[in-house]
Structures are given as structure tokens and as C-alpha cells.
Write a protein that holds these residues in place. Structure first.
Motif, short mmCIF file in Angstrom:
data_model
loop_
_atom_site.label_atom_id
_atom_site.label_comp_id
_atom_site.label_asym_id
_atom_site.label_seq_id
_atom_site.Cartn_x
_atom_site.Cartn_y
_atom_site.Cartn_z
N ALA A 138 0.84 -1.21 0.00
CA ALA A 138 0.00 0.00 0.00
C ALA A 138 0.87 1.26 0.00
O ALA A 138 0.59 2.23 -0.71
N ILE A 139 1.94 1.23 0.80
CA ILE A 139 2.88 2.37 0.84
C ILE A 139 3.50 2.58 -0.54
O ILE A 139 3.52 3.70 -1.06
N ALA A 140 4.01 1.51 -1.12
CA ALA A 140 4.70 1.62 -2.41
C ALA A 140 3.75 2.14 -3.49
O ALA A 140 4.14 2.98 -4.32
N THR A 141 2.51 1.66 -3.48
CA THR A 141 1.56 2.08 -4.51
C THR A 141 1.15 3.54 -4.32
O THR A 141 1.08 4.31 -5.29
N ALA A 142 0.90 3.94 -3.08
CA ALA A 142 0.54 5.34 -2.82
C ALA A 142 1.68 6.27 -3.19
O ALA A 142 1.47 7.37 -3.72
N ARG A 143 2.92 5.82 -2.94
CA ARG A 143 4.08 6.64 -3.33
C ARG A 143 4.19 6.74 -4.85
O ARG A 143 4.48 7.80 -5.39
N ARG A 144 3.97 5.62 -5.55
CA ARG A 144 4.03 5.66 -7.01
C ARG A 144 2.97 6.60 -7.58
O ARG A 144 3.17 7.20 -8.63
N LEU A 145 1.86 6.73 -6.88
CA LEU A 145 0.79 7.63 -7.32
C LEU A 145 1.08 9.08 -6.92
O LEU A 145 0.31 9.98 -7.27
#
Length: 374
Positions: free
Chosen positions: A179-186
Motif C-alpha cells: 500500500a505504501i509503495a503504490t501510494a508513493r508511485r501515485l
């Protein structure tokens, strides 16, 4: 030897236990594969694709099988049809499946639970809990981005600067890290908290900030957190409340295998968030990290949207099935020698994942849950 792959029947379950891509690997190991018709319909795997890969496809695939593969546990009527000594492999949350566990014991069926695969280096290729948690963590961030009535990333335009969304993730296991990685990518600004101090480095490596609170860490066995006291839980909520109030998005992912998820966020904490904020509770199926979250439902609480996750990995059925199928095949092939079924319970993975065998419940915590151990 023959295995059967079943079509999933539980409401909302869209995954399948085996894809056509894995069938050649099983055939090479001397294992014939029967697939129930339309088993892969939800993931775009047609009956023709299974046949082309070398499987037999039909309506009734349970006759003369040595093993049955599924995502959700088989039902009681299916268990009644299986011959003594048949092996089943699936997720099998024993705290919720007491009647089925007893039926499997009575029928002398050997059952393995993907929930119980140990978190060791050797078992990583079979760790379905981690693979499905990764899918759920990604999905949680996408759900939040879809529902937040503003951008995740920062935009600098001639009309002015739009600040990035603030995302707070509670729990930094596999789901939380994804979730962290995806939110950061966004493009969001992300903070995260976990009771395990060892997670701080992983959080930082993804470009997020670890939330420091004045509490001792709770490092547990197997990479999991230890259960906390109510006093500790209350103090933790008090310390996290300002961070929750400041977030545009809150994603909670904390769970303890075989137990109810810890309550991390009270109704008062949700009420303290800004209207338009979004809460995604990925642990809603296990009792919820957020007070009032309901699995499979979206609620508006004082202008804050609260999304309760239900079988979240199944909402991305194709990638979830690809990962799960690899996990299942890797576990099953531990039981195969020269095309025959060989159950070696000196193998630490098989021993840990086994729930029933030869008319006994072999998993002691399950015996205790069923009240059969003093």
C-alpha cells in the motif's frame, strides 16, 4: 496420480487455484490434472485453454482423485464425497471452519492450509498469505485513490500549486508495504506506523516516513507482531490520533493470524478526520482495525468515507490467481516423488501446514480452538 481443481463456489470468490500455465509443470512431475468446467471463467482462463495445456475438463472431477486444489476450503458435501487419504490444499481458516475440520477428520482426509505455511526462507515460494496480502495492499491504495475527491500527486500549474495527498498506513507487513509503495508511485506523501521497530527501515526504503511514537516495539515470532495489552493499545491510539486527523487517506492493514484484528482506530479518531477523507480497512474481514467498518460496505461517517475490505485479493482475480497457483503448485510438489504421493511429515513446511491426517487433527491450535485439548 490425479489432482482435481475445483470451481470456487463461495460468494465473491473470483480466483482459481490453478491456471493453464502451471499444468505442464505438473504433467512433467507425473501428475494428471482434472479441472472443473468454468473454474477459470472469472480470470479469463477458458476450458479450452486448460485442455490445450493438457488437463481434462468436466463437470464432475472428484472421482478417483488423490488431491483437490482450491482457494476457499471445500464444503461439507464435497468432503463427504472424497475417499479416505485424499489430500486437500486450500486456505483453511480453522477458527471459522470447525465443522469442516471435524468432517475432514472423520473422513480421514489429509488437509493442508495455505494459511499455515511457515514464514521461512525455504517456504517463501509457497507463502500464499504474503502473495495475496501483496495484492490486497495494492488494491487498498487504488481504492483510496479512486474515492478520494482530490489528486494523490502534487501538481504545479499556471493556475497554482495543488498539494499532494497525505496518506497514513497503519501496519507495515506485506499488505502495508505494498500500500505504501503504490501510494508513493501515485505521488502521495506517505507516513506509516508498525509496532515492529524493524519495519522502519523497510518503510523508509519505499520513500515513506516512519511515525515515531513513545512506546516499546512488539516484535513477535515469524515476522509477525506480538499481541498487545489493552493498556498499550489505548495509549497507542492516543498517540496515533493526531496523525490520523492530519491524513487525507488512512489505510489499515494490521492482522494477527488466527485471531481478531487489533482495533487501531476508534470512532472518535475517524470523526476527527477532515470531511472528504477516506479510510480503507483491509482487515475488516478479521474484525476490523477501524471501529464501525463493515466488510464489503462503504459508509459515510461525518463526511469521512470508510471502506471495509472483503476478500480484497479476489477483487484482482487474475494476478491473485497467478500468484496463488504458483504457491499451491510449489507446496503440492513437495508431496510428489516419482509421480506418487509421498507425505513426509519430517518436512517442516508440510508438518506446519497440515490440519488433519489419518483421522486426527494434527494442528494443536485448532484442537484447542475446538475445545479438544485441555
Amino acid at each position: 496420480m490425479r489432482i482435481a481443481v475445483l470451481r470456487e463456489r463461495r460468494p465473491g470468490e473470483r480466483r482459481v487455484a490453478l491456471l493453464p500455465e502451471q499444468i505442464p509443470q505438473l504433467l512433467e512431475a507425473g501428475v494428471d490434472v482434472s479441472v472443473e468446467s468454468d473454474a477459470g471463467a472469472e480470470v479469463g482462463a477458458s476450458d479450452e485453454a486448460y485442455r490445450a495445456a493438457g488437463a481434462e475438463v468436466g463437470e464432475d472431477v472428484l472421482e478417483d482423485v488423490n488431491a483437490v486444489l482450491s482457494v476457499q476450503p471445500i464444503n461439507l458435501s464435497t468432503a463427504r464425497r472424497l475417499s479416505e487419504g485424499t489430500v486437500t490444499i486450500s486456505f483453511l481458516p480453522t477458527a471459522e471452519e470447525g465443522p469442516l475440520v471435524r468432517r475432514l477428520r472423520e473422513r480421514q482426509i489429509t488437509s493442508f492450509s495455505m494459511d499455515l505455511v511457515p514464514r521461512t526462507s525455504r517456504a517463501q515460494p509457497m507463502d500464499a498469505m504474503s502473495s495475496q496480502s501483496m495484492v490486497a495492499g495494492y488494491r487498498g491504495a487504488i481504492v483510496a485513490a479512486e474515492r478520494l475527491p482530490r489528486f494523490f500527486p502534487m501538481f504545479m500549474t499556471s493556475a497554482g500549486t495543488v498539494r499532494p495527498a497525505k496518506v497514513l498506513v497503519l501496519g507495515a507487513g506485506v499488505a502495508g508495504l505494498q500500500a505504501i509503495a503504490t501510494a508513493r508511485r501515485l505521488g502521495a506523501v506517505v507516513q506509516a506506523y508498525d509496532v515492529r521497530r524493524s519495519s522502519a527501515e523497510e518503510i523508509a526504503s519505499l520513500g515513506a516516513k516512519f511515525v515515531e511514537v513513545d512506546l516499546p516495539p512488539l516484535e513477535g515470532e515469524g515476522g509477525y507482531a506480538r499481541e498487545m495489552t489493552e493498556e498499550r493499545s489505548t495509549r497507542q491510539r492516543e498517540l496515533l490520533a493526531p496523525h490520523v486527523a492530519d491524513a487525507d487517506v488512512l489505510i489499515t492493514t494490521a492482522s494477527v493470524p488466527g485471531r481478531q484484528a487489533p482495533l487501531l482506530v476508534t470512532a472518535e479518531m475517524v470523526a476527527g478526520m477532515r470531511p472528504g477523507s477516506v479510510v480503507v480497512d483491509l482487515a475488516a474481514d478479521q474484525g476490523g482495525n477501524v471501529a464501525g467498518s463493515i466488510p464489503g460496505q462503504e459508509l459515510s461517517v461525518d463526511g469521512v468515507l470508510v471502506w471495509g475490505g472483503s476478500n480484497v485479493a479476489s477483487q484482482l482475480p487474475r494476478p491473485a490467481s497467478e500468484l496463488y497457483a504458483h504457491n499451491v503448485v510449489n507446496l503440492f510438489l513437495l508431496m510428489v516423488r516419482a509421480g506418487d504421493l509421498h507425505l513426509d511429515f519430517d518436512d517442516d513446511i508440510l508438518a506446519a501446514a497440515c490440519v488433519t491426517h489419518a483421522g486426527r487433527i494434527t494442528h494443536r491450535p485448532t484442537l484447542e480452538l475446538l475445545g479438544e485439548v485441555g
